[in-house]
Design a protein around this motif. Sequence first.
Motif, PDB file in Angstrom:
ATOM      1  N   ASP A 178      -5.589  12.941  -0.622  1.00 61.12           N
ATOM      2  CA  ASP A 178      -5.477  12.116   0.586  1.00 61.12           C
ATOM      3  C   ASP A 178      -4.423  12.664   1.536  1.00 61.12           C
ATOM      4  N   GLU A 179      -3.406  13.322   0.989  1.00 59.69           N
ATOM      5  CA  GLU A 179      -2.391  13.926   1.856  1.00 59.69           C
ATOM      6  C   GLU A 179      -3.037  14.950   2.787  1.00 59.69           C
ATOM      7  N   VAL A 180      -3.951  15.733   2.229  1.00 62.25           N
ATOM      8  CA  VAL A 180      -4.669  16.713   3.042  1.00 62.25           C
ATOM      9  C   VAL A 180      -5.701  16.027   3.923  1.00 62.25           C
ATOM     10  N   ARG A 181      -6.518  15.189   3.303  1.00 62.85           N
ATOM     11  CA  ARG A 181      -7.664  14.590   3.991  1.00 62.85           C
ATOM     12  C   ARG A 181      -7.249  13.601   5.075  1.00 62.85           C
ATOM     13  N   LEU A 182      -6.248  12.774   4.785  1.00 65.10           N
ATOM     14  CA  LEU A 182      -5.855  11.726   5.722  1.00 65.10           C
ATOM     15  C   LEU A 182      -4.716  12.157   6.635  1.00 65.10           C
ATOM     16  N   ARG A 183      -3.536  12.452   6.024  1.00 65.94           N
ATOM     17  CA  ARG A 183      -2.380  12.708   6.882  1.00 65.94           C
ATOM     18  C   ARG A 183      -2.561  13.986   7.720  1.00 65.94           C
ATOM     19  N   GLY A 238       2.855  13.464  -0.846  1.00 65.73           N
ATOM     20  CA  GLY A 238       1.538  13.043  -1.274  1.00 65.73           C
ATOM     21  C   GLY A 238       1.561  11.879  -2.244  1.00 65.73           C
ATOM     22  N   ILE A 239       2.471  11.910  -3.217  1.00 68.59           N
ATOM     23  CA  ILE A 239       2.485  10.891  -4.265  1.00 68.59           C
ATOM     24  C   ILE A 239       3.318   9.672  -3.873  1.00 68.59           C
ATOM     25  N   GLY A 266       0.766  -1.234   0.000  1.00 70.09           N
ATOM     26  CA  GLY A 266       0.000   0.000   0.000  1.00 70.09           C
ATOM     27  C   GLY A 266       0.798   1.285   0.000  1.00 70.09           C
ATOM     28  N   ARG A 267       2.119   1.191   0.017  1.00 65.42           N
ATOM     29  CA  ARG A 267       2.925   2.407   0.152  1.00 65.42           C
ATOM     30  C   ARG A 267       3.086   3.169  -1.156  1.00 65.42           C
ATOM     31  N   LYS A 286       0.275   7.350   4.641  1.00 64.82           N
ATOM     32  CA  LYS A 286      -0.251   8.578   5.255  1.00 64.82           C
ATOM     33  C   LYS A 286      -0.273   8.584   6.783  1.00 64.82           C
ATOM     34  N   PRO A 287       0.709   8.031   7.475  1.00 65.50           N
ATOM     35  CA  PRO A 287       0.714   8.152   8.935  1.00 65.50           C
ATOM     36  C   PRO A 287       1.179   9.542   9.354  1.00 65.50           C
ATOM     37  N   SER A 288       0.842   9.930  10.559  1.00 68.06           N
ATOM     38  CA  SER A 288       1.214  11.265  11.040  1.00 68.06           C
ATOM     39  C   SER A 288       2.676  11.359  11.452  1.00 68.06           C
TER      40      SER A 288
END
Length: 502
Positions: free
Chosen positions: A272-277, A336-337, A258-259, A342-344
Amino acid sequence: MADLRGGRRVAALAAGAAILFLILAVATAFTKKPWFDEVHFTGPAVDLVTRGSMGQPVIEPRGFASSPGIPQCRVNTRAYYAMPLSHLVPAAWYKLVGFGLFRMRALAMLWGVAALLAWGFVVWKLTASRGAAVLAMFLIATDRFFVDSGADGRPDMMSAALGALALAAYLGLRKRSMDRAVLASQALLAAAVFTHPIGGIAGFAIALVAIRDDLSRLEWRHLAMAALPYLAFGTAWAFYIRADPDAFRAQMAGNSIGRFRGFSAPLQALWDEVRLRFMDRSYGPAYATGVRRVTVAIPLIYAGTVLALLLSRRGKAGAGARLLAAMAVVYFVVFGICEGAKPSFYLVHFTPLLACCTACWAAAEWEGGGWHRPLGAGVVAILVLLQVSWIAYGVRRDSYRNAFLPAVAYLRQHAGPNDLIFAVSEFAFGLGFYDHFSDDSTLGYFTGKRAAYIVVDEPGYGEAFRGFAAINPALGQYVQKTLREDYRKVYSNPAYEIYARR
């Protein structure tokens, strides 16, 4: 902001920023409960010091939550799922000072001080503003994710510090000797990569500086010089891989799931970078209530100052500050790419750069005079207040003494000396790395083992159990049936639930 005069004053303020960071990191380290990833990286280091092998003794090879049933071949005797320096450097540290939860975290604090000084030097070299450099150090020292990483056993702070040092080395040496600048920066960057691959993101910052200022000075031989450290580290690692290439392939494959999904859908990955991480897993999670919701202002301040630097030409920091803002944009795109999980905890590579941008913007506002001064000072004050309050809230919760230690005490009191315990890896800090304890999120589904006690935590086993329902329905049903019919809940606290076999 009038620029600071005098080397002693600057040194004193830099030392003050480092001391502030250490105070916050020590408070966090003594009150934050351990978590599974600290053991995933620490276990092989402990094993190397204890038994002379570099395995992960507490993990069930087929019980990984992210890849259940996929064998992590011989992970208990040889760990290949992470880069080698993430185990070797802590092992050397434990050999020197001994092992313990807080001694483990103290190593991250030392790397945190190195990162802090490196970023201050970077801002000074790019902007020629001592005031902006010192302010950047104070903003980094109070950044919640920087402090948390500086009080953690994962290698993220080490990798981030080496990356920052690589950028600082290039900026410090480039005018005197391009050869030295290339060799020193790439040696440090290679060390960052061989600690954790995400550390390679600092290479993009170095590349931006080189393209802007040194493109005409670079020669083909510099490419060869840059490759030397990677060749040296890679050759040494290859000798270790030769001992068990099948285990290397299996473990690396399992840890890479998944990476890289961002390459197939880059626009979705950026969203997803904005929404998730940044939001769901960091500054604005869905479970946030009350004051915790206000922390969403932190990334908004960071983003706003980056944008302001890109659009503004005011202030003598000028071109250097805009270069830092351009680095932040590049970091966002690369993160992002190229990083799909997407972990903190990877934010320690990014938020120091964002803090530097905020410091440069605030310094420029101060130099603008008039209403710009209270604007810049007010934004900085709000940012620091939010960050420090967030850190203080975690310290006050004291999840180490209020959740982890009581759960460990219950198990020690009730479990027999030969009773098998299934629990998330962090319990190695309370139960030992070699005793009757195993981290098997499948609860023995693939091994047939049955534990006397099972410890369930929300971010570890709880999340794994919900994931099993999607990736392996039979396993998901087994886990729920086992807990419901074969075990009974005998203990709970805000972080853990303990089940005993009927």
